[in-house]
Design a protein around this motif. Sequence first.
Motif: not given
Length: 197
Positions: A87, A89-91, A95, A97, A100-101, A105, A121, A153
Amino acid sequence: VATSSDIVPLQVQVTSVSAVITEANYYEWTNSNGTHYYGGNAEGNFGILFSDPPEVDNYYQISVAYYDTVYQEPDSLEFTIDRRMLWVSSDDGAVGQNGNDIMSLLFSDEVFNGLDYKLKVNFTDRNARKGRKYFIELVSLSEASYLYRMSGNEFSRARNDPFAEPVQVYCNIENGYGIFAAYSVDIYEIVLGEGPL
């Protein structure tokens, strides 16, 4: 007659990867039958550095995978090698919102075109092992592939929301439906942790 075309994008290589572990625990136990088990949990982030080609629009997908040996039965010699995705994600603003998968990414080079860029990441491994080798996969997508994945997505997020606007999944087939798209992949290997687990 249904027709389509696409261009394979140039491979963009990962220059280096740094890792920060924010939380980790590993454990092992033996059940009443004497079968030995081990497992763990690890969370942290990878800093993935790559050089974006200048003066051209580039589209990317990043994912992190590992390979796991799965035995058919305890004490069996029969096994399969499974590819498992972490899993992620990234802020990072590159990238956003929409990119984000759970397992990958999606992003473009709009904010860093032509620069060396380090993308942070975040990852979670709920089946962690000390000394595990992870494979950072930087996929260079064609525009068609990027638009198809992004719209897919968006469709997935909207399909169970009665208030969402309808989403048209991208298609590049003339006189037909579907996608014909190209990509290239660079894989960077990194090992985290030490010890027997």
